[in-house]
Structure formats: C-alpha cells, structure tokens
Write a protein that holds these residues in place. Structure first.
Motif, mmCIF file in Angstrom:
data_model
loop_
_atom_site.group_PDB
_atom_site.id
_atom_site.type_symbol
_atom_site.label_atom_id
_atom_site.label_comp_id
_atom_site.label_asym_id
_atom_site.label_seq_id
_atom_site.Cartn_x
_atom_site.Cartn_y
_atom_site.Cartn_z
ATOM 1 N N SER A 103 30.381 33.908 44.094
ATOM 2 C CA SER A 103 31.186 33.407 45.055
ATOM 3 C C SER A 103 32.131 34.299 45.329
ATOM 4 C CB SER A 103 31.958 32.098 44.260
ATOM 5 O OG SER A 103 32.683 32.648 43.105
ATOM 6 N N PRO A 104 32.723 34.031 46.592
ATOM 7 C CA PRO A 104 33.770 34.868 46.975
ATOM 8 C C PRO A 104 34.932 35.010 45.988
ATOM 9 C CG PRO A 104 33.182 33.402 48.752
ATOM 10 C CD PRO A 104 32.588 33.089 47.611
ATOM 11 N N ARG A 105 35.421 34.087 45.369
ATOM 12 C CA ARG A 105 36.332 33.891 44.287
ATOM 13 C C ARG A 105 36.059 34.961 43.121
ATOM 14 N NH1 ARG A 105 41.182 34.605 43.654
ATOM 15 N NH2 ARG A 105 41.515 32.897 45.290
ATOM 16 N N TYR A 106 34.776 34.915 42.774
ATOM 17 C CA TYR A 106 34.359 35.734 41.680
ATOM 18 C C TYR A 106 34.370 37.026 41.971
ATOM 19 C CZ TYR A 106 31.651 37.286 37.503
ATOM 20 O OH TYR A 106 30.983 37.915 36.496
ATOM 21 N N GLN A 107 33.857 37.459 43.274
ATOM 22 C CA GLN A 107 33.942 38.639 43.830
ATOM 23 C C GLN A 107 35.326 39.320 43.886
ATOM 24 O OE1 GLN A 107 31.541 40.642 44.052
ATOM 25 N NE2 GLN A 107 29.761 39.929 45.092
ATOM 26 N N THR A 108 36.337 38.494 44.087
ATOM 27 C CA THR A 108 37.623 38.884 44.170
ATOM 28 C C THR A 108 38.397 39.207 42.776
ATOM 29 O OG1 THR A 108 38.024 37.593 46.304
ATOM 30 C CG2 THR A 108 40.118 38.272 44.848
ATOM 31 N N ASN A 109 37.989 38.108 41.705
ATOM 32 C CA ASN A 109 38.392 38.457 40.734
ATOM 33 C C ASN A 109 37.686 39.793 39.915
ATOM 34 O OD1 ASN A 109 39.515 36.159 40.500
ATOM 35 N ND2 ASN A 109 38.261 34.964 39.466
ATOM 36 N N LEU A 110 36.572 40.258 40.293
ATOM 37 C CA LEU A 110 35.889 41.308 39.778
ATOM 38 C C LEU A 110 36.500 42.564 40.501
ATOM 39 C CD1 LEU A 110 33.420 42.760 38.555
ATOM 40 C CD2 LEU A 110 31.900 42.338 40.457
ATOM 41 N N ASN A 111 36.719 42.360 41.646
ATOM 42 C CA ASN A 111 37.667 43.560 42.285
ATOM 43 C C ASN A 111 38.884 43.931 41.586
ATOM 44 O OD1 ASN A 111 35.573 44.256 44.298
ATOM 45 N ND2 ASN A 111 36.436 42.816 45.721
ATOM 46 N N ASP A 112 39.532 42.671 41.112
ATOM 47 C CA ASP A 112 41.004 42.849 40.465
ATOM 48 C C ASP A 112 40.437 43.443 39.025
ATOM 49 O OD1 ASP A 112 42.418 39.762 42.036
ATOM 50 O OD2 ASP A 112 42.227 42.037 42.588
ATOM 51 N N LEU A 113 39.756 43.045 38.374
ATOM 52 C CA LEU A 113 39.246 43.457 36.953
ATOM 53 C C LEU A 113 38.962 44.754 36.959
ATOM 54 C CD1 LEU A 113 38.525 42.711 34.220
ATOM 55 C CD2 LEU A 113 36.419 42.507 34.737
ATOM 56 N N LEU A 114 37.942 45.351 37.734
ATOM 57 C CA LEU A 114 37.773 46.936 37.854
ATOM 58 C C LEU A 114 39.085 47.691 38.191
ATOM 59 C CD1 LEU A 114 34.268 46.586 39.555
ATOM 60 C CD2 LEU A 114 34.777 46.859 37.245
ATOM 61 N N SER A 115 40.048 47.297 38.928
ATOM 62 C CA SER A 115 41.164 47.728 39.411
ATOM 63 C C SER A 115 41.970 47.814 38.150
ATOM 64 C CB SER A 115 41.922 47.130 40.324
ATOM 65 O OG SER A 115 43.164 47.941 40.820
ATOM 66 N N LEU A 116 42.125 46.726 37.533
ATOM 67 C CA LEU A 116 43.061 46.743 36.203
ATOM 68 C C LEU A 116 42.362 47.703 35.184
ATOM 69 C CD1 LEU A 116 43.548 42.928 35.567
ATOM 70 C CD2 LEU A 116 45.371 44.450 36.009
ATOM 71 N N LEU A 117 41.146 47.654 34.841
ATOM 72 C CA LEU A 117 40.388 48.473 34.155
ATOM 73 C C LEU A 117 40.709 49.965 34.298
ATOM 74 C CD1 LEU A 117 37.173 46.750 33.228
ATOM 75 C CD2 LEU A 117 39.156 46.821 31.786
ATOM 76 N N SER A 118 40.787 50.333 35.803
ATOM 77 C CA SER A 118 40.726 51.800 36.282
ATOM 78 C C SER A 118 42.261 52.351 35.880
ATOM 79 C CB SER A 118 40.345 51.742 37.600
ATOM 80 O OG SER A 118 38.958 51.768 37.638
ATOM 81 N N SER A 119 43.308 51.400 36.107
ATOM 82 C CA SER A 119 44.495 51.748 35.894
ATOM 83 C C SER A 119 44.856 51.882 34.600
ATOM 84 C CB SER A 119 45.334 50.460 36.635
ATOM 85 O OG SER A 119 45.323 50.431 38.099
ATOM 86 N N HIS A 120 44.331 51.059 33.691
ATOM 87 C CA HIS A 120 44.576 51.261 32.248
ATOM 88 C C HIS A 120 44.354 52.358 31.608
ATOM 89 C CE1 HIS A 120 44.002 49.925 27.944
ATOM 90 N NE2 HIS A 120 45.291 49.327 28.196
ATOM 91 N N SER A 121 42.943 52.835 32.163
ATOM 92 C CA SER A 121 42.304 54.019 31.642
ATOM 93 C C SER A 121 43.035 55.312 31.878
ATOM 94 C CB SER A 121 40.903 54.103 32.267
ATOM 95 O OG SER A 121 40.806 54.500 33.534
#
Length: 657
Positions: free
Chosen positions: A38-56
């Motif tokens: 779903s579009p919502r899931y894709q949005t959450n996935l993009n946010d998640l990957l951004s969070l992980l990249s920033s955290h790393s």
C-alpha cells in the motif's frame, strides 16, 4: 539508473576485496506478492530507511527502528555493520543498501540485504530479539580443491572463533590462522546484537554446518543469514589495513620524542603478546576438541559397560562388542563392492561372519557433523526397543577411532528401492503392500504407545523402511529420534532435521514435533505405497504438484482408484485401496489435532465396518515450489524466497541409507 546503483553498491561493499571480484552482494525478497504494498506502507518504508541511515552515521554499528502506528502498515527495520568498520563507512554502506533494497525488492513487505560491510533488513512483522537463521545464503569461489580445504584444523579454529565472537561486546570476532601448516586463512564471524550470546553461538554453528554441504572444498566462502554472518578468506580483510583508503586520514597531532620512544617499545611488546595469545588459543582449542572427542568416546564406552535390564521388555543393555579385525575381514576392509548405501551418518556395508551370518555394518563417517550424537542416540534407543517391525541391533564396535553399529542384514533393501525400481515395483502386489502398510503402522504404534518411553522417529520415509526376505517391513535409522517420558509427547527445536516431502507442516515451519508428526510422515508413506510414486520427487514430474494434492484431487472427484499404481491393477481389492487412501489423507491433514493416532489408524486398517471421518484438504501441500529443504529449519516451507542466483532455502537433509 539501476546499473549505476549496482556499481555504487559494489564499490561500497567490496573495495578491499580486489581478489574476489566474482563475489557480489546478496539479497532475499520475502513474502513476495503480485500486489504492490500500500502507499502508506511504502511511505513508512521510506521513513524507516531514512531513520536507519541517519542513525548509522552516529551509532556504533547497530540499530533498529520502527515506522508507522497502525499494525496493518507498521514496519520494523534493523541494520548492523562490521565490528571493525568506522561510522563513516558504516553510514555509506547503509545509505547505499537502503537505496538498493528498494530496487531489488520493490513488491515485498519483508527483505534482507547483505554485503560484507553491513546487513540491512525490514519486515512487517516484529523480528527484534528473535533468532532467524533462514534463509542461509552461501557465497564461494568456483575453484574446486579436491584435497578438502576446510579440514579439521580450520574447523576447530572457526569453532573457537565462534566462541570468542559470541561473547564479545560487539558480537564480532576475527582471526588469522594457518591450515596445513603453511597457508594463511582469515576467519570472521558476527551476529546481530539484538540476540543473546547463546543464540549467536547457535546461529554461527548452523552456518558452519552449511559449509559441509556447499563449501567444504572451497578456498574462500561466506555464509549469510538474517541473524549472523560467517566468512573464510584467503586474504587479510581487516579494515585496520584498508580503512585509510576509504576515509581521508586526519592529521595526527605532533608527538614529542618521549611519546615516540614509548610507542616504539610498546608496539613490539604488543606484537609478541598477540603472537603468544594466538599460539595459546590454537593449542587451547585443539586441546578442547580432543577432550570433547575423548569425553564422547568415554560416554559411549560407559554406555556399554553398564549391565542394565529393562524389566518391562527384558532387554539386556550390555550389547556384544565385535572386534574391528572381524569387521574388516567380513567387509573386505570396507570395500566398495560390499557397500549398500551412504547416509548422513556414514556408509553402510554388507558383511558375512565366519559362521555364515550376514550382517549390515553402519560406519560413522569421520566428517559427520552430528555423527557422534546420532551414534549415541541410536545405540541408546534401539538397544531398548524390540519389535518385529523395528530393525534389530546385534552389536557394535568402538576401536581405533572407528564407531560401528552391526545390524541384522535385510536382503530386500529398502521400500524406496522397491518403489523406485519398475521391475521390483511390479512384483510388489497389493497384498504385500497392505502387509507393509500394516507393519509400519504396528512399528510406529509400538514407538508411540507400547515401548517404555514414548519415541518420536522424526525421519520416517521410504528409505528408512527396510524389508526382510518375506517383505516384512522394519523401521530403521533412529539417529534423529526423540524420547519422552510420562505424559509428555511433544517438543520444539530450532534445528529442523528430516527429509523434504515427509515433514509435518508444524515441524517444517515452527519446529514443533510430536507423535502426530510421525503420523503425517506415515500418511505420505501410505500414499506412496499405493501410488508407487515418491512425494519428494513428484514436483519434477509432469504433474507440477505434490503427491498429496494429486491424491486429494482424485479423492474429491470420487476417482480414488486412479491414484493406484497400474502395476497392481490385477491384485487389488477396490474397497481396501479406497479405505487406505482415505486413511492416508486423514494422516496428512494440516492441523495435527485432526490427524488420527496410530492406534486409531490400526483400528481403521483392520476393520471393515468402522465409519471413517472425511479428510480436510491439506493447504500445506498445495502450490509449493520445487525447492528442497534439510534438515537443518525454515521459517516458511510453503513460500519460495527469491535470491540472487542462489538456491532459495535449504534444510539439512539426512540422505537415504
């Protein structure tokens, strides 16, 4: 655009490995669906990957985050980087992996991406703190070394590295050691830091077991899983040697002469200490391995020195010991011409004693990973079990590093051989097949209910049913069996062992086993005997489905007799065949509670008046892919896992005897 990303990720993942250009990143796209998330899931996935990249960018090489609030579209993500990678390199790897994972797995709600510097994974299910060793993805060079690269010294040192890595704060360990006294090899192990040290050790040990199947003779290899990674290389890969090329070096502060002199003294001392520790660790782990083997041998010897009597079944536990010289003589020094077969335990040989008695000798392979445990398990179990439908253990031999089990010789080989050979199958009439079905059922009933301990076989299949001179069946191979006392009748394991096509769904998926797991295997075996077809080879036929689905389709269309092997068309009783098919379908139902017990099965087989319940269609057997699974542990046995040019999922499988 995708090509540019491939070049980028290859550089980030592999710039220190110029000698392994053929190796590449790996990924597993899980829970693949034809529908886009779903579009919502894709949005959450993009946010998640951004969070992980920033955290790393500011972490110490590990982190996990979630994105989304409603359970339908909530997503869980985790990464870990190599223990010797600095924050800059870790962040670069995670950023590029975040971009690549969306490119290679666009329609998946769960995926894992590996390269030697980092691991990135996400899922719509919470996997934090859970050991996950599937899928196992091997990578290795194409060069074949017939001498056996991964020898005992390398195995001992890698096992020692597992112990060190699992106890380290970063769950990371690396070491250099020599094999064959001359060649340097470099080992590396790492676990995700959300699992315990014990789970880390379990995960890494499972990866080493995979080496026996995929990479034993390879010069270098890597095995990835979602919870841990193992590497074995021919060149040094510590980032301390190469990080200066990856990250611009900072200008070091000037040191006075005193500090410089101190460093000149300390560095050689550290080097001497490191070499001394290396020598000591090699000696220590070799000594531990020797003590372990000696302890196992003493345990086995002690097992036979006890003079115990099973009052219920009047079985003498003091098995006869046959000298090794006698075995060597009667098998012509384990000659190939006397070899009956090869299994996960080792080879099986025919022998003829001086008095003319024929025997079957089961020889523990020196490279068998689980051989010692299976040896002990089989001796302790089968020596206590006496039934006309169980193979009989006559004696054993433990001498000069040889471990041998001596069984009665059964001239008609296994049921698998009889069904596989068209000529032999044609001679196996319906009366004999029904006798075999009843005999297997009686043997299982004895194991489940009538022996002193409740025994679950866990590897019942056609190749483990042997036939005597009158074609009476005898269940064999108790190396994987489990026993329970009292009212206990089920267990759970993370090491799934057995054979694809015979495993009950709850065992293959969740590791749950019980007497009903054996009932499922019996149901598959029953349908094989009737049809003359083998379930684990059925996908390769023109039918493109499992034998269970094939049988169900005939049954549901009231065409059950069309399942029958044509070679017994002139010897069968239609009512008996239909009854047996119905019993087989009852035994392979998905829900273990719906399956009958073996006592009920025997009652149904022996009565012409009993009314049989209607079986429920087995969803587990419908639409599975043609991949095989071993023994050892799958998180989803019914869904294929797309992997980049690698076999999907493998479980350790005990090969036919």
């Amino acid at each position: 655009m995708l090509y540019l990303w491939l070049l980028t990720i290859k550089f980030i993942c592999f710039f220190p490995f110029a000698y392994t250009e053929s190796l590449d990143y790996r990924y597993a796209c899980l829970d693949q669906s034809s529908d886009h998330p779903s579009p919502r899931y894709q949005t959450n996935l993009n946010d998640l990957l951004s969070l992980l990249s920033s955290h790393s960018a500011k972490s110490k090489g590990f982190g996990h985050r979630t994105s989304g609030f409603d359970e339908t579209n909530k997503i869980y993500g985790l990464y870990f980087c190599r223990g010797d990678a600095n924050a800059t390199l870790c962040n670069s790897c995670i950023e590029n992996s975040s971009k690549m994972i969306k490119q290679v797995c666009p329609n998946n709600v769960s995926a894992v991406f590996w390269c030697p510097f980092c691991l990135l994974r996400y899922s719509n299910k919470n996997f934090f703190g859970k050991l996950d060793i599937r899928p196992r993805i091997p990578m290795f060079d194409a060069t074949q070394n017939s001498t056996g690269e991964f020898d005992s010294d390398a195995r001992i040192l890698m096992n020692g590295l597992i112990d060190m890595g699992s106890e380290a704060p970063l769950m990371f360990g690396t070491h250099m050691f020599n094999i064959n006294g001359t060649q340097r090899r470099y080992g590396w192990v790492q676990c995700s830091r959300d699992i315990t040290s014990e789970e880390c050790r379990t995960c890494l040990s499972n990866m080493i077991q995979e080496v026996e199947k995929c990479c034993k003779e390879k010069r270098f290899w890597r095995i990835f899983s979602p919870s841990c990674v193992v590497m074995y290389e021919t060149q040094p890969f510590l980032l301390n040697d190469v990080q200066h090329d990856a990250v611009p070096p900072q200008k070091a502060p000037e040191k006075d002469e005193t500090k410089s002199l101190t460093l000149k003294i300390i560095i050689p001392v550290i080097g001497v200490v490191a070499v001394a520790l290396l020598v000591f660790s090699i000696y220590y782990y070799r000594r531990l391995e020797r003590k372990k083997v000696e302890k196992e041998m003493k345990n086995i010897d002690a097992m036979f020195s006890q003079d115990q009597t099973n009052n219920e079944e009047n079985v003498n536990m003091d098995l006869p010991m046959i000298p090794l010289s006698t075995i060597l003589k009667c098998t012509d020094n384990f000659s190939d011409k006397y070899k009956l077969g090869e299994g996960g335990f080792g080879g099986v040989y025919k022998g003829v004693l001086a008095d003319g008695r024929e025997i079957a000798v089961k020889r523990l392979s020196k490279t068998s990973v689980q051989g010692v445990e299976e040896f002990k398990n089989e001796v302790m179990l089968i020596a206590k079990l006496q039934h006309r439908n169980l193979v009989r253990l006559l004696a054993c031999c433990i001498e000069k590093k040889e471990k041998l089990l001596i069984y009665e010789y059964l001239p008609n080989s296994s049921l698998d051989v009889q069904l596989r050979d068209m000529v032999k199958a044609a001679l196996l009439n319906w009366k004999q097949r029904l006798n075999i079905i009843n005999g297997i059922a009686k043997g299982l009933l004895y194991l489940h209910e009538d022996s002193r301990l409740r025994v679950i076989h866990r590897d019942l299949k056609a190749s483990n049913v042997l036939l005597d001179h009158e074609m009476n069946p005898k269940i064999s191979d108790f190396g994987l069996a489990r026993t329970f006392g009292g009212d206990q009748g089920e267990g759970n394991t993370v090491r799934i062992v057995g054979t694809y096509g015979y495993m009950a769904p709850e065992y293959a998926i969740e590791g749950l086993f019980s007497v009903k797991s054996d009932v499922f295997s019996f149901g598959v075996l029953l349908l094989e005997i009737i049809s003359g077809k083998r379930n684990n080879k059925f996908y390769l036929s023109e039918h493109g489905q499992s034998l269970l689905t094939y049988a169900w389709n005939f049954w549901s269309e009231s065409k059950g007799l069309e399942l029958m092997d044509p070679s017994i068309a002139n010897s069968y009783d239609p009512s008996e065949v239909l009854k047996c098919i119905q019993i087989g379908l009852l035994c392979v139902q998905d829900n273990a509670a719906d399956r009958p017990t073996m006592s009920s099965v025997l009652q149904m087989l022996g009565s012409d008046n009993v009314t049989l319940p209607s079986p429920i269609c087995s969803a587990f057997s419908v639409g599975r892919a043609t991949n095989t699974i071993e023994g050892g542990t799958s998180s989803n046995a019914s869904a294929p896992v797309p992997v980049n040019d690698v076999n999907d999922i493998t479980l350790s499988e005990i090969m036919p005897r």
